[in-house]
Write a protein that holds these residues in place. Structure first.
Motif, PDB file in Angstrom:
ATOM      1  N   MET A   1       0.934  -1.190   0.039  1.00  0.00           N
ATOM      2  CA  MET A   1      -0.056   0.055   0.189  1.00  0.00           C
ATOM      3  C   MET A   1       0.847   1.208   0.045  1.00  0.00           C
ATOM      4  O   MET A   1       0.533   2.301  -0.825  1.00  0.00           O
TER       5      MET A   1
ATOM      6  N   GLY B   1     -20.808  -1.949   0.582  1.00  0.00           N
ATOM      7  CA  GLY B   1     -20.196  -2.196  -0.712  1.00  0.00           C
ATOM      8  C   GLY B   1     -18.739  -1.845  -0.597  1.00  0.00           C
ATOM      9  O   GLY B   1     -18.306  -0.857  -0.315  1.00  0.00           O
TER      10      GLY B   1
ATOM     11  N   MET C   1      -9.939  -1.580   6.700  1.00  0.00           N
ATOM     12  CA  MET C   1      -8.869  -0.949   6.855  1.00  0.00           C
ATOM     13  C   MET C   1      -7.831  -1.564   7.079  1.00  0.00           C
ATOM     14  O   MET C   1      -7.794  -1.885   8.367  1.00  0.00           O
TER      15      MET C   1
ATOM     16  N   VAL D   1      -6.209 -14.766  -0.652  1.00  0.00           N
ATOM     17  CA  VAL D   1      -6.600 -13.136  -0.477  1.00  0.00           C
ATOM     18  C   VAL D   1      -6.374 -12.390  -1.349  1.00  0.00           C
ATOM     19  O   VAL D   1      -7.156 -11.382  -1.683  1.00  0.00           O
TER      20      VAL D   1
ATOM     21  N   SER E   1     -12.004  -8.127  -6.800  1.00  0.00           N
ATOM     22  CA  SER E   1     -12.136  -9.521  -6.649  1.00  0.00           C
ATOM     23  C   SER E   1     -12.020  -9.872  -7.997  1.00  0.00           C
ATOM     24  O   SER E   1     -12.387  -9.225  -8.947  1.00  0.00           O
ATOM     25  N   GLY E   2     -12.190 -11.266  -8.312  1.00  0.00           N
ATOM     26  CA  GLY E   2     -12.053 -11.811  -9.747  1.00  0.00           C
ATOM     27  C   GLY E   2     -12.866 -11.358 -10.884  1.00  0.00           C
ATOM     28  O   GLY E   2     -12.543 -10.863 -11.932  1.00  0.00           O
TER      29      GLY E   2
END
Ligand SMILES: Cc1cc2nc3c(=O)[nH]c(=O)nc-3n(C[C@H](O)[C@H](O)[C@H](O)COP(=O)(O)OP(=O)(O)OC[C@H]3O[C@@H](n4cnc5c(N)ncnc54)[C@H](O)[C@@H]3O)c2cc1C
Length: 535
Positions: A132, A183, A211, A413, A420-421
């Motif tokens: 990050m 969401g 977070m 993960v 996501s995929g």
């Protein structure tokens, strides 16, 4: 007491760089040959028994949340085992959090990718704040005054674990908060409010459902300001030296990634500064997302490499039915198949990392399309590979004293976070539709190198890329997988030994296999396993 026999020695000490032929070749090929010395040092450090133990300890003693002090004052601090801090110090000393920005040069992103590829093999939890922080730099630079203040600390290599205002620390780390309870993928549903404070700064009210690494010194977060969803820098301390209004509600009880703290937080009038144009928060923060998605591919390729190295090491020593496992024909098929997957992941990952070292239009297009595609497919393959590699160790692979359960729990993960995929595959469709020179760039990359099998595969792929129904969302995974397989095959034909490239094409193209070890007859499996084993 029984006599211990037919058990392999632990794979330690070993050098994660010099023992990995495909990695060494990739570093040289992708313009980072100058980094070999540093990577050799890092590879040796990471492969020491005491460093390997740090990874085990950081997971055995996971982080603990301290919400209040004994009098009831808010603390909102997370305590980590010393092993976590030692691993963070190794990562920062190697510059894995910022070196391409702090010391830009040809091959800098590739060199840093190679370092993180090795780090994640020993411990993946620390990779989260490292990734990050690395990804935050281009976003921070969209607010030059803030960047001037923060980047010298972000670039520093002295890890500073102390919880105090960043200006008093030797170095600073940056996290990210986008996902809310209602969401995560659909960021426009974010409800956190950013109220102007009248002096150019904002106060945030709301929550984030995820977070990670909440002991970072600041976070890039999304919040609704009067002009729409915007990106903010949220420091842990206010400029007045007070703890900022960031309340850590709890730490997630995660499947894996247990050394790393992932929190739920609430903002109570938290001090924040605007980054980039107000109302354009999603594109501003997604600049960071490109880099963290690249890191998901690097991280998963690293997990594959570690699982494979452990599996081959075990099979070299363990005998069953009068033969070393590595010499049993069916085990050789399994190991070779795992090696194909791991090297295909690595070759594409390092090619992609090079695109982040380049700034011409073709490189930007390549990054735009291949980053989500590589993240999707490489991360998707990792749980299968770690599972199969675990089985090579038999029952011992299922036991926590080996690293295999940790690799297996970590494996999903990277597919879930940072998009996501499905979200990645839909992004690939968007990138193909919106990037003008995409056909030309992919055509150049999808070179069949004279292989008839790949030629037919690429022809069919290109027809699908040009077809009027190429935006059919229901087929986005099929298209993305085939794009990645085509790119991997082309790279292997160009750069890997013929045995490996031939086996990849024979076993992967048009042959969606459901388990490892289902390779056809007549391939040079011995050569493939020999190349992949840690030397
Ligand atoms: C360990 C961990 C750490 C994390 N750390 C952070 C962090 O530091 N900061 C942060 O901001 N977030 C973090 N996240 C959150 C993560 O990024 C989100 O969980 C992820 O983006 C998915 O969002 P969601 O959970 O709301 O799922 P949803 O958005 O509800 O998605 C659920 C599923 O639906 C699919 N889907 C969504 N839209 C579509 C569509 N249009 N078509 C088809 N399928 C679709 C998704 O691919 C997914 O499989 C972390 C998550 C984990 C597991």
């Amino acid at each position: 007491m029984f006599e211990v026999s037919n058990q392999p020695p632990p794979l330690e000490p070993y050098n994660l760089f010099t023992s990995d032929i495909a990695l060494r070749e990739a570093v040289k090929r992708e313009q980072a040959g100058w980094a070999e010395e540093g990577l050799t040092t890092l590879g040796a450090t990471l492969g020491k028994p005491e460093t390997i133990k740090l990874g085990f300890d950081a997971n055995k003693y996971p982080p603990v949340l301290c919400t209040l002090d004994r009098y009831g004052h808010r603390l909102d601090e997370v305590e980590f085992h010393p092993a976590w801090h030692e691993l963070m110090a190794i990562a920062l000393r190697a510059g894995l959090h910022a070196s391409p920005w702090a010391e830009p040069k040809a091959g800098a992103h590739v060199a840093r990718a190679a370092g993180t590829y090795m780090l994640t093999q020993i411990e993946s939890g620390v990779y989260c704040p490292i990734a990050m922080t690395y990804g935050s730099v281009p976003t921070l630079r969209q607010a030059p005054a803030i960047a001037n203040q923060w980047l010298p600390k972000v670039f520093a290599r002295d890890y500073d674990r102390r919880f105090m205002p960043a200006r008093e620390k030797k170095s600073a780390l940056i996290g990210m908060g986008m996902t809310e309870n209602q969401g995560g993928s659909d960021l426009r549903t974010n409800t956190t409010r950013a109220e102007p404070a009248g002096d150019g700064t904002f106060r945030l009210y709301g929550h984030k459902w995820f977070m990670s690494a909440p002991m970072c010194d600041a976070f890039l977060v999304l919040a609704q300001s009067p002009k729409g969803l915007s990106c903010f820098l949220l420091p842990r301390w206010t400029p007045d030296g007070e703890r900022n209004g960031i309340h850590i509600l709890r730490l997630k009880d995660k499947l894996g990634n247990r050394s790393n703290a992932s929190s739920e937080v609430e903002f109570d009038g938290a001090y924040a500064e605007l980054i980039g144009e107000e109302g354009r928060g999603v594109p501003v923060i997604l600049e960071m997302g490109n880099y963290t998605r690249l890191d998901c591919a690097i991280g998963s390729a690293g997990l594959m490499r570690q699982a494979l190295a452990q599996a081959i090491h075990h099979a070299r020593y363990r005998t069953a039915f009068q033969k070393k496992l590595i010499d049993q024909p069916l085990m050789e098929s399994v190991l070779a198949d795992l090696a194909l997957e791991a090297e295909a992941a690595a070759v594409l990952t390092f090619r992609l990392a090079r695109a982040y070292d380049e700034s011409d239009e073709a490189a930007l297009t390549y990054r735009r399309v291949v980053t989500p595609a590589a993240k999707f497919w490489i991360c998707k393959r990792t749980p299968y590979l770690t599972f199969e590699a675990m089985e090579v160790l038999g029952g011992s692979g299922y036991i926590e004293e080996s690293i295999m359960p940790r690799l297996y729990r970590e494996a999903p993960v990277n597919s879930i976070w940072e998009g996501s995929g499905n979200v990645m595959c839909l992004d690939v469709l968007r990138a193909i539709a919106r990037t003008p020179n995409v056909g030309e760039v992919l055509h150049r990359e999808l070179d069949d190198g004279g292989d008839a099998h790949l030629r037919g595969f690429i022809k069919r792929l290109q027809q699908r890329l040009e077809a009027s129904d190429r935006n059919d969302e229901s087929q986005a995974r099929v298209l993305t997988r085939d794009l990645v397989l085509g790119l991997q095959a082309a790279l292997l034909i160009k750069h890997a030994p013929a045995a490996l490239a031939d086996a990849f094409c024979a076993s992967r193209l048009d042959n969606g296999s459901s388990a490892f070890g289902l390779v056809p007859r007549g391939l040079d499996l011995r050569a493939i396993v020999g190349r992949a084993g840690p030397t």
